[in-house]
Scaffold this motif. Structure first.
Motif, PDB file in Angstrom:
ATOM      1  N   VAL A  93      -7.384  -3.702   1.129  1.00 45.42           N
ATOM      2  CA  VAL A  93      -6.302  -3.677   2.105  1.00 45.42           C
ATOM      3  C   VAL A  93      -6.468  -4.827   3.087  1.00 45.42           C
ATOM      4  O   VAL A  93      -7.523  -4.990   3.703  1.00 45.42           O
ATOM      5  N   ARG A 148      -7.927  -1.246   9.288  1.00 42.62           N
ATOM      6  CA  ARG A 148      -7.432   0.059   9.713  1.00 42.62           C
ATOM      7  C   ARG A 148      -5.931   0.110   9.996  1.00 42.62           C
ATOM      8  O   ARG A 148      -5.246   1.005   9.496  1.00 42.62           O
ATOM      9  N   PHE A 207      -3.994   0.075   6.716  1.00 40.96           N
ATOM     10  CA  PHE A 207      -4.237   1.267   5.908  1.00 40.96           C
ATOM     11  C   PHE A 207      -3.457   2.467   6.446  1.00 40.96           C
ATOM     12  O   PHE A 207      -2.790   3.182   5.699  1.00 40.96           O
ATOM     13  N   LEU A 267       0.832  -1.202   0.000  1.00 38.68           N
ATOM     14  CA  LEU A 267       0.000   0.000   0.000  1.00 38.68           C
ATOM     15  C   LEU A 267       0.868   1.253   0.000  1.00 38.68           C
ATOM     16  O   LEU A 267       0.568   2.229  -0.699  1.00 38.68           O
ATOM     17  N   LEU A 284     -12.345   4.107   5.598  1.00 40.35           N
ATOM     18  CA  LEU A 284     -12.618   3.038   6.545  1.00 40.35           C
ATOM     19  C   LEU A 284     -14.055   3.090   7.062  1.00 40.35           C
ATOM     20  O   LEU A 284     -14.598   2.075   7.505  1.00 40.35           O
ATOM     21  N   ALA A 329      -8.391   8.343   5.423  1.00 40.09           N
ATOM     22  CA  ALA A 329      -8.442   7.264   6.405  1.00 40.09           C
ATOM     23  C   ALA A 329      -9.822   7.166   7.033  1.00 40.09           C
ATOM     24  O   ALA A 329     -10.387   6.078   7.166  1.00 40.09           O
ATOM     25  N   ALA A 346      -9.228   0.963  -0.676  1.00 34.13           N
ATOM     26  CA  ALA A 346      -9.373   0.602   0.741  1.00 34.13           C
ATOM     27  C   ALA A 346     -10.010  -0.760   0.904  1.00 34.13           C
ATOM     28  O   ALA A 346      -9.729  -1.483   1.862  1.00 34.13           O
TER      29      ALA A 346
END
Length: 531
Positions: free
Chosen positions: A301, A305, A308, A99, A150, A146, A298
């Motif tokens: 991933v 969290r 990421f 990532l 998420l 973020a 996202a």
């Protein structure tokens, strides 16, 4: 839920299907309307249970038995749809390292192209921007990405976020501004690819040869995207090391050849009145932008969290060093500010040694090609999704949704990839300074929608789970938006009347297209039922 709620690698069911299945879900057992509504369904929907069905049966059903059987059939349909939905979810295969590497290519992919900022503002001003801009421009984007990515862990990025906050109209205007700035940004890489060819090679080329070189670059990018890009993420670390290696070699070679460094010249700068603010800010902000694009993946991933946040955090200091060190080394070797334009790193390297110049050209080719391919992969999937679904959900003609699937189930949006190649090729025939400023004027419009969505969703959906939240709640969300608003104002001030007129004019066209589409659908001219 709508089409824009499923942008990216997965496409969900439409509103109508979702409503029916939600009504039939086990926790909603019990008819939402009179039982007679179900008994009146056409035979094709429930042939086994319709009182008028011609199918032979030896059993007589009471109304309650009939209802029970129909709910059983609908429940089975729900479970099949759920299994199908799980199978269609994108594979979560991105680690923190991968990532970070993808974020690096999303945002810079090497220092190539940053020389224009030095020529526009001078060395010291550029160095200050290298250190300050990430904290007031990139970090807020990373925090926003973020939280929103998420909160909505689906592929689609800012197109999904704004659509959820502001509905169809806001989502439409934002999506088109995003597409325009993204296509313009993508067009910079064929330009940079040519600009980094050796000067003596460029001087020997005529107009048609330049056109063919840029065309070959675009065709290569399109072909690789059609084939598949998994190998890029696997080789990304090796590519990164090769991209930065000629600058380290240049530093060592200068000492080996006895070249004099002018370190004191790094403090030189231009007067504020002499700075070309439009070109300077457009170049630096473009170089440090794109952290919200990480949200478009996202849903892929691995680890949620923590992974990421680690990925986007690791990419930030990497990006700062990516620009600061090469410019510091290059300017101390060649402190003539008027010479600093796109492609100048190649000339500095050739001045040291021909082998170093060839190395620099190879690194720039890999950097620009890699960034072009990865960005096209992400953008093509967004463009693909705008043509998926019923006409009431589409933003683009259905043609752009034509795609194939790999053996692993990964979507390859064939028409979207080819269309992006055609658009980026056309724009690549313009100058770097023009295209980078067009990119950023539409980008700031897009960012205003994104930050607006961040703040608005905190008011409208305060109870929606957010695995990651910006510190300070609503106040914190507003505060991180302020630097972007200020920088956007300065950018528009330096852009000039022509670019502002283009931005406003195209947004008027975008709004007009939205209302034409609404008229077309409201009067049933689209050929599909919107209900």
């Amino acid at each position: 839920m709508s089409l824009l709620d499923n942008l990216g690698l997965q496409v969900g069911m439409g509103d109508e299907e979702t409503d029916v299945l939600n009504d039939a879900a086990p926790h909603n057992i019990g008819p939402p309307g009179p039982l007679a509504f179900y008994l009146a369904q056409p035979p094709l929907l429930f042939p086994s249970y319709s009182p008028t069905s011609s199918r032979p049966t030896s059993t007589s059903y009471t109304p309650d038995q009939l209802a029970h059987n129909m709910y059983a059939e609908l429940g089975s349909s729900v479970r099949k749809q759920q299994r199908k939905s799980k199978q269609s979810e994108p594979r979560r295969s991105l680690s923190a390292l991968r990532l970070a590497m993808l974020a690096y290519f999303f945002t810079c992919g090497g220092p190539f192209g940053i020389e224009t900022s030095v020529g526009a503002a001078g060395a010291l001003t550029t160095f200050i921007a290298f250190v300050a801009i990430p904290w007031v421009w990139s970090v807020p984007q990373a925090l926003m990405s973020a939280e929103l990515a998420l909160m909505m862990p689906q592929n689609g990025g800012n197109v999904l976020w704004v659509r959820r906050a502001f509905g169809n109209f806001g989502g439409w205007v934002n999506a088109y501004n995003f597409l325009i700035c993204s296509v313009a940004s993508l067009s910079l890489y064929p330009i940079l690819f040519f600009d980094y060819l050796p000067t003596h090679v460029q001087n020997e080329l005529d107009g048609w040869q330049v056109v063919l070189i840029k065309l070959g670059f675009v065709v290569l990018g399109v072909g690789i995207n059609l084939w598949g890009i998994t190998w890029i993420s696997r080789l990304s670390l090796a590519m990164l090391l090769f991209i930065v290696s000629p600058f380290l070699a240049e530093f060592i070679a200068a000492y080996a050849y006895g070249t004099h460094y002018h370190w004191n010249k790094l403090l030189e700068t231009k007067n504020l009145s002499e700075i070309q603010w439009g070109v300077f800010l457009s170049t630096v902000l473009w170089s440090y932008g794109g952290y919200d694009s990480v949200g478009s993946v996202a849903g892929e991933v691995k680890g949620g969290r923590p992974t990421f946040i680690k990925g986007i955090s690791a990419s930030l200091p990497l990006a700062i060093a990516n620009y600061f060190a090469p410019v510091a080394i290059g300017y101390s070797l060649h402190p003539q500010v008027e010479d600093w334009q796109s492609g100048f790193f190649t000339k500095i390297a050739y001045d040291e040694a021909s082998w170093l110049g060839i190395w620099m050209v190879a690194a720039s080719c890999i950097a620009n090609t890699g960034t072009y391919i990865v960005t096209m992969a992400s953008l093509s999937r967004v463009l693909w999704a705008t043509g998926v679904g019923p006409i009431s959900r589409r933003m683009m003609p259905e043609l752009v949704s034509i795609s194939t699937k790999s053996k692993r189930g990964t979507v390859r949006p064939v028409v979207a990839i080819i269309l992006l190649g055609m658009c980026t090729y056309g724009l690549s025939l313009l100058s770097y300074n023009t295209v980078v400023q067009v990119t950023m004027t539409f980008r700031v419009v897009n960012l205003m929608f994104e930050y607006g969505a961040l703040v608005y969703l905190k008011f409208s959906e305060p109870n929606t789970p957010r695995p990651f939240q910006i510190p300070g709640g609503i106040v914190g969300a507003i505060l991180i938006s302020i630097p972007t608003v200020i920088l956007s104002g300065v950018l528009f001030y330096g852009a000039g009347f022509k670019l502002i007129a283009i931005t406003i004019g195209l947004n008027v066209v975008i709004v007009w297209l939205y209302w034409v589409r609404r008229f077309w659908l409201d009067f049933g001219l689209g050929g599909e039922d919107e209900a």
